[in-house]
Design an enzyme around this catalytic site. Structure first.
Site, mmCIF file in Angstrom:
data_model
loop_
_atom_site.group_PDB
_atom_site.id
_atom_site.type_symbol
_atom_site.label_atom_id
_atom_site.label_comp_id
_atom_site.label_asym_id
_atom_site.label_seq_id
_atom_site.Cartn_x
_atom_site.Cartn_y
_atom_site.Cartn_z
ATOM 1 N N GLY A 69 4.709 50.397 -39.182
ATOM 2 C CA GLY A 69 3.378 50.944 -38.943
ATOM 3 C C GLY A 69 2.700 50.377 -37.715
ATOM 4 O O GLY A 69 2.086 51.111 -36.931
ATOM 5 N N ARG A 70 2.810 49.068 -37.505
ATOM 6 C CA ARG A 70 2.111 48.450 -36.382
ATOM 7 C C ARG A 70 2.799 48.726 -35.050
ATOM 8 O O ARG A 70 2.285 48.347 -34.000
ATOM 9 C CB ARG A 70 1.971 46.950 -36.620
ATOM 10 N N GLU B 61 -6.421 53.457 -49.378
ATOM 11 C CA GLU B 61 -7.586 53.777 -48.560
ATOM 12 C C GLU B 61 -7.473 55.189 -47.964
ATOM 13 O O GLU B 61 -8.436 55.968 -47.980
ATOM 14 C CB GLU B 61 -7.739 52.752 -47.432
ATOM 15 N N LYS C 137 2.561 57.161 -44.265
ATOM 16 C CA LYS C 137 3.991 57.388 -44.462
ATOM 17 C C LYS C 137 4.280 57.839 -45.892
ATOM 18 O O LYS C 137 4.990 58.829 -46.119
ATOM 19 C CB LYS C 137 4.780 56.116 -44.144
ATOM 20 N N LYS D 192 -2.297 44.649 -53.112
ATOM 21 C CA LYS D 192 -2.341 46.058 -53.497
ATOM 22 C C LYS D 192 -2.107 46.222 -55.002
ATOM 23 O O LYS D 192 -2.807 46.977 -55.685
ATOM 24 C CB LYS D 192 -1.285 46.850 -52.722
ATOM 25 N N GLU E 87 0.663 40.110 -38.701
ATOM 26 C CA GLU E 87 1.473 40.747 -39.737
ATOM 27 C C GLU E 87 2.954 40.530 -39.469
ATOM 28 O O GLU E 87 3.765 40.487 -40.398
ATOM 29 C CB GLU E 87 1.154 42.241 -39.820
ATOM 30 N N HIS F 190 -20.815 34.675 -24.048
ATOM 31 C CA HIS F 190 -22.138 34.424 -24.616
ATOM 32 C C HIS F 190 -22.083 34.298 -26.133
ATOM 33 O O HIS F 190 -23.112 34.381 -26.801
ATOM 34 C CB HIS F 190 -23.094 35.538 -24.198
#
Length: 540
Positions: A265-266, A210, A204, A510, A351, A382
């Site tokens: 965002g999510r 990253e 955005k 951040k 979040e 397992h």
């Protein structure tokens, strides 16, 4: 509702629920033994999804207490506020209109018109790529798409593309890069030909650490492969609201897809963040995903609370978090192609609900979000299912089953579904000390041997789970499933009285990360803790 009013309602509701819990012998076995219609009465269905919530510590009066609390906090009004575009994200003064991203029919609002325009831009771009009309710097058609993003710009589209593998185009490969660890990008592009690879930079702000670093490295890779700077726009598009930064990077204005402040965002895979889905599986597939989600939106908006799938899931989660001390929930999709679903759920839930204050900023006196975790079945059986069955913590589980086979191996699918059902049954039933001892003696152990070994084979049981069944793992039903959990998380936020649409907690890390990077090779400030100073010296 003010913080004081909500806290009072919450306190009263929890007191009633705790008293109710303590008055009854909460045995799932007994609840089923006393009601042979329990599964029919404690189930609901909508948008092609069947929910069996009968394996929870609920009676009619329990559910009524939970529904009473939902009414007291004006949950129906809060749902309408969400869907109508009210500024429910109060700390950032904006709406949370992800449901508008999947509207159907003609646009009726300014937001819907913006979405319609974006969809058309996505459709045309997808058509250009699939037709071969979009060419790289050597004139070759694009065959590889690399999505560079992180968090909501990665988890959603990555999960959907994997889930819809049968819909993927044969002549297009879509890859995902998120981690700032250079190995993520370098391993992805190692075998890709630069001349027919296109990158989507999804950010955005166009400044996410990253994503920015990976995009810059990808840019250098394309240039080193012989691409002139004037042709960079043939290999990069962006999904961003920072038009200037994207253009400065070398992306043509017409190839910048919009992002809006009113979509978190999510919750953004339904927007141009879903471009990798359209490219991997076709634009019509992306539209079908939206249609399924819209069907769940319609159900959420109109169904009574006691029949509303997102509301029921949220009330159950609230019940176990507030009154049973359940600090985590496990998500168990019994479908290999939903392997990324728990990771998507982690961001969505943790979040959103990992908050310590009410909407008005009052510190909470009760627990908020849970740890969300899990993996696809039957792999988890397992690894960590041992903890679910014999560990000391109560961990509610959501089992997700797909009715139709996802491969031609139908017998294996029958075994997969058998495993799914048996695991929820084992959590419910368990195995008593008497049953374990009797079983051992029937196997030939002496009475003394059985007495010694039996405690190790006791499975407490009486552990809760939901089971969700979707008819088939196709775009429509997947869309409905994702929207179901989005609305469940929003509803849980309402029950907790928190804002599920901000995420201020990630900002501090951040900020400190940038300061530490600046300090590399320099003397650390004296007011930094000795651990941070020592780690800088050891690592750099």
């Amino acid at each position: 509702m003010t913080s004081e009013a909500l806290t009072s309602s919450h306190t009263t509701a929890i007191a009633h629920l705790n008293s109710h819990q303590q008055q009854h012998k909460w045995s799932l076995r007994d609840l089923f033994a006393s009601d042979n219609q329990r599964a029919q009465r404690f189930s609901a269905e909508a948008a092609g999804i069947y929910l069996d919530y009968s394996k929870n510590h609920l009676r009619d009066d329990t559910l009524q207490l939970l529904l009473n609390y939902a009414e007291q906090i004006d949950l129906p009004e809060q749902i309408q506020a969400l869907l109508s575009g009210a500024a429910i994200n109060n700390t950032e003064h904006r709406p949370a209109l992800h449901s508008a991203l999947r509207f159907q029919g003609e646009p009726q609002t300014e937001h819907e018109q913006a979405v319609a325009d974006c969809r058309e831009q996505m459709r045309k771009f997808t058509e250009q790529i699939h037709s071969g009309n979009w060419r790289g710097f050597t004139g070759k058609r694009i065959e590889h798409i690399v999505n560079i993003g992180i968090g909501g710009s990665d988890l959603g589209p990555r999960m959907v593309v994997e889930a819809l593998r049968p819909w993927q185009k044969d002549d297009i490969s879509v890859h995902f890069v998120a981690n700032i660890d250079g190995a993520d990008l370098s391993d992805t592009i190692a075998k890709l030909p630069a001349e027919n690879t296109l990158f989507i930079v999804a950010s955005k702000s166009f400044s996410t650490l990253e994503t920015r670093q990976n995009a810059l490295s990808a840019r250098r890779w394309i240039l080193d492969a012989g691409c002139p700077e004037s042709d960079l726009a043939k290999h990069f598009v962006a999904v961003s609201s920072n038009i200037v930064a994207a253009q400065d990077f070398g992306i043509a204005a017409e190839n910048i897809f919009p992002m809006w402040d009113w979509v978190g965002g999510r919750y953004s895979l339904w927007s141009a963040i879903g471009l990798p889905i359209a490219l991997a599986c076709g634009y019509e597939t992306f539209e079908a995903l939206l249609t399924g989600a819209h069907a769940m939106d319609t159900h959420f908006a109109s169904a009574p609370l006691g029949e509303n799938l997102p509301v029921l899931l949220a009330l159950i989660h609230f019940w176990y978090r507030q009154c049973w001390g359940a600090g985590s929930q496990v998500i168990l999709p019994y479908a290999r192609r939903l392997a990324q679903f728990p990771a998507w759920m982690q961001q969505l839930d943790m979040e959103s609900l990992g908050k310590g204050v009410t909407r008005e900023g009052q510190f909470l006196s009760y627990p908020s979000g849970s740890v969300i975790w899990g993996t696809e079945g039957s792999n988890g059986q397992h690894s960590f299912h041992q903890l679910l069955h014999q560990g000391t913590d109560l961990i509610p589980a959501d089992f997700i089953a797909v009715k139709e086979p996802t491969s031609e191996l139908r017998e294996q699918h029958q075994w997969l579904l058998s495993c799914c059902i048996s695991q929820s049954q084992a959590l419910l039933r368990g195995k008593s000390l008497h049953e374990a001892r009797q079983e051992l003696e029937e196997q030939g152990h002496t009475h003394r041997e059985a007495q010694a070994l039996a405690p190790h084979k006791v499975v407490p049981g009486n552990r809760p789970s939901n089971t969700l069944i979707i008819e088939r793992l196709d775009p429509h039903h997947l869309g409905a499933l994702l929207a179901l959990y989005e609305h469940k998380v929003f509803t849980h936020g309402c029950l907790l009285g928190i804002n599920p649409f901000d995420q201020w907690g990630v900002e501090l890390g951040k900020l400190l990360g940038a300061r530490i990077h600046e300090a590399i090779g320099k003397t650390a400030p004296e007011d930094w803790d000795s651990s941070t100073q020592t780690l800088l010296e050891k690592l750099f």
